[in-house]
Design a protein around this motif. Structure first.
Motif, PDB file in Angstrom:
ATOM      1  N   ARG A  31      56.238   9.830  69.357  1.00 34.91           N
ATOM      2  CA  ARG A  31      55.522   9.448  68.135  1.00 34.91           C
ATOM      3  C   ARG A  31      56.519   9.133  67.022  1.00 34.91           C
ATOM      4  N   HIS A  32      57.553   9.943  66.941  1.00 31.16           N
ATOM      5  CA  HIS A  32      58.576   9.710  65.925  1.00 31.16           C
ATOM      6  C   HIS A  32      59.296   8.383  66.157  1.00 31.16           C
ATOM      7  N   MET A  33      59.633   8.101  67.403  1.00 29.89           N
ATOM      8  CA  MET A  33      60.321   6.850  67.721  1.00 29.89           C
ATOM      9  C   MET A  33      59.466   5.644  67.359  1.00 29.89           C
ATOM     10  N   ASN A  34      58.174   5.714  67.649  1.00 30.61           N
ATOM     11  CA  ASN A  34      57.293   4.603  67.298  1.00 30.61           C
ATOM     12  C   ASN A  34      57.212   4.416  65.789  1.00 30.61           C
ATOM     13  N   ILE A  53      53.134  -6.214  63.211  1.00 31.17           N
ATOM     14  CA  ILE A  53      54.095  -5.231  63.702  1.00 31.17           C
ATOM     15  C   ILE A  53      53.899  -4.990  65.192  1.00 31.17           C
ATOM     16  N   ALA A  54      52.643  -4.899  65.617  1.00 31.57           N
ATOM     17  CA  ALA A  54      52.346  -4.669  67.038  1.00 31.57           C
ATOM     18  C   ALA A  54      52.889  -5.808  67.897  1.00 31.57           C
ATOM     19  N   THR A  63      48.743   2.000  68.711  1.00 32.98           N
ATOM     20  CA  THR A  63      50.014   2.703  68.563  1.00 32.98           C
ATOM     21  C   THR A  63      50.586   2.489  67.167  1.00 32.98           C
ATOM     22  N   VAL A  64      50.564   1.225  66.721  1.00 29.60           N
ATOM     23  CA  VAL A  64      51.072   0.925  65.378  1.00 29.60           C
ATOM     24  C   VAL A  64      50.207   1.607  64.323  1.00 29.60           C
ATOM     25  N   GLY A  65      48.900   1.598  64.535  1.00 29.27           N
ATOM     26  CA  GLY A  65      48.008   2.245  63.573  1.00 29.27           C
ATOM     27  C   GLY A  65      48.327   3.716  63.386  1.00 29.27           C
TER      28      GLY A  65
END
Length: 408
Positions: A31-34, A53-54, A63-65
């Protein structure tokens, strides 16, 4: 991703104080990496929709959200009121961008004349600045560190920013820096001074603390202000009382086998080793020769800047002529050794370069070995604040660093 490494020590090595989301656990790494990947896309200072971004990261909008939700909670990004069509298809998506007020960083640059202190926001804008004269006490590390320790609170108070959003302090010093210590700073007459430990004890409230060489700090400022393609091979020269350098290749500082690369100011420009006391690059091309033209109560960066518009005089013209000779000789040697693609000048003395640029580049052209070309030489936009801004920018850069994956 632009990477500039710094020889530093943090006062909290076991805590990722400067990382998005704070301390990492194995379950939170992805999650942090994303979130950091999203932040890296937004660092270009161009607002984007979540769909934009996605697409760029080749991940789902969900994921971006989730990542943007995390970054919003950290106050590192903001939702803008504007919206944009995603390539003309679908419903408009709200734009997001870096939040300038989401994080602040403090840079403190030391010279034998003064401490230059800046507070920058997440967009690299200087929101507060202090210059403190230390000309009568620079040789006393204890007194200087006491002044350094008081400056972060002063900057926060005068700027009225939220203290909780100040991510740390980075000190920039002219000399060899290792493991939180200034090993050797001849212009300060300092040797083996444990700056990080001493300042950590004196600074209230406590903040994460780092220290780096001033030329490496300048490199950080230039890197943060440039595109990656601009940093394929750059020689940065910090022109001040002394002269330091950072050689950037593919956005990374070439530090040498022992992390000491870049001390070009000590390059002897004479026929005997003993001439190191009188004929080094920084003695011949530092700002000492211009001090007689600066009023006593004027900070040196400001005084040098005033010389740009000052009417010429025989004495000043002669000083500029001699400086051009010393500067050209040093740069000539460095071109032959390093063959840089471009050269960027920074530091308080760089403001005078346009007055001698034609002479310096003519001397280079006349004296380079056949086959070498004079690389483009430019002046960084930060003026005398370059090292202080760069020190703060090193802290900012850590927010864009991807974490190391835990060992399996």
């Amino acid at each position: 991703m632009i990477r500039v490494h710094c020889r530093y020590l943090t006062t909290a090595p076991d805590r990722q104080m400067l990382s998005v989301g704070g301390i990492l656990t194995t379950n939170s790494v992805l999650r942090h990496m994303n979130a950091v990947r999203c932040l890296r896309v937004l660092r270009r200072d161009v607002p984007l929709s979540r769909a934009d971004i996605a697409r760029e990261l080749n991940v789902t909008r969900a994921t971006v959200g989730n990542s943007i939700k995390q970054l919003l909670a950290e106050n590192l990004v903001i939702d803008l009121n504007e919206s944009a069509e995603a390539n003309g298809a679908g419903r408009p998506g709200a734009l997001v961008s870096l939040n300038p007020a989401g994080a602040y960083f403090i840079g403190l640059d030391i010279s034998s004349a003064e401490i230059n202190a800046v507070l920058i926001d997440f967009s690299m804008r200087v929101v507060a600045k202090r210059i403190v004269s230390i000309a009568d006490r620079y040789h006393d590390p204890k007194r200087v560190i006491e002044l350094l320790a008081a400056l972060p609170k002063e900057l926060v108070d005068v700027s009225k920013v939220r203290a909780s959003r100040v991510r740390g302090v980075c000190i920039s010093a002219p000399g060899i820096v290792r493991d939180g210590k200034i090993i050797s700073a001849p212009w300060l007459s300092w040797r083996d001074v444990d700056v990080v430990s001493a300042m950590s004890e004196a600074m209230k409230p406590s903040l994460p603390l780092q220290i780096c060489n001033d030329a490496v700090a300048l490199a950080s400022a230039v890197a943060a202000d440039s595109s990656e393609s601009d940093l394929s091979d750059v020689l940065l020269l910090l022109l001040a009382q002394g002269i330091g350098s950072a050689h950037l290749r593919q956005g990374r500082v070439v530090e040498g086998a022992h992390g000491l690369g870049g001390e070009v100011g000590h390059m002897v420009m004479g026929g005997r080793p003993q001439m190191a006391a009188t004929h080094t690059f920084e003695i011949l091309a530092g700002y000492q020769r211009f001090l007689p033209f600066i009023e006593n109560d004027v900070p040196i960066p400001e005084g040098l800047a005033k010389l740009v518009t000052r009417e010429g005089s025989p004495a000043l013209d002669q000083a500029l002529h001699e400086w051009a000779l010393g500067l050209a000789t040093g740069i000539l040697n460095l071109i032959h050794i390093l063959d840089p693609k471009t050269i960027v000048l920074g530091g308080p003395l760089a403001v005078l370069y346009p007055k001698v640029a034609e002479r310096v580049e003519s001397l280079l052209s006349e004296n380079l070995v056949h086959g070498f070309n004079v690389p483009p030489i430019s002046v960084a936009r930060f003026g005398g604040d370059g090292a202080a801004i760069g020190a703060a920018a090193l802290l900012r850069e850590s927010l864009f660093d991807l974490p190391e994956l835990p060992a399996v």
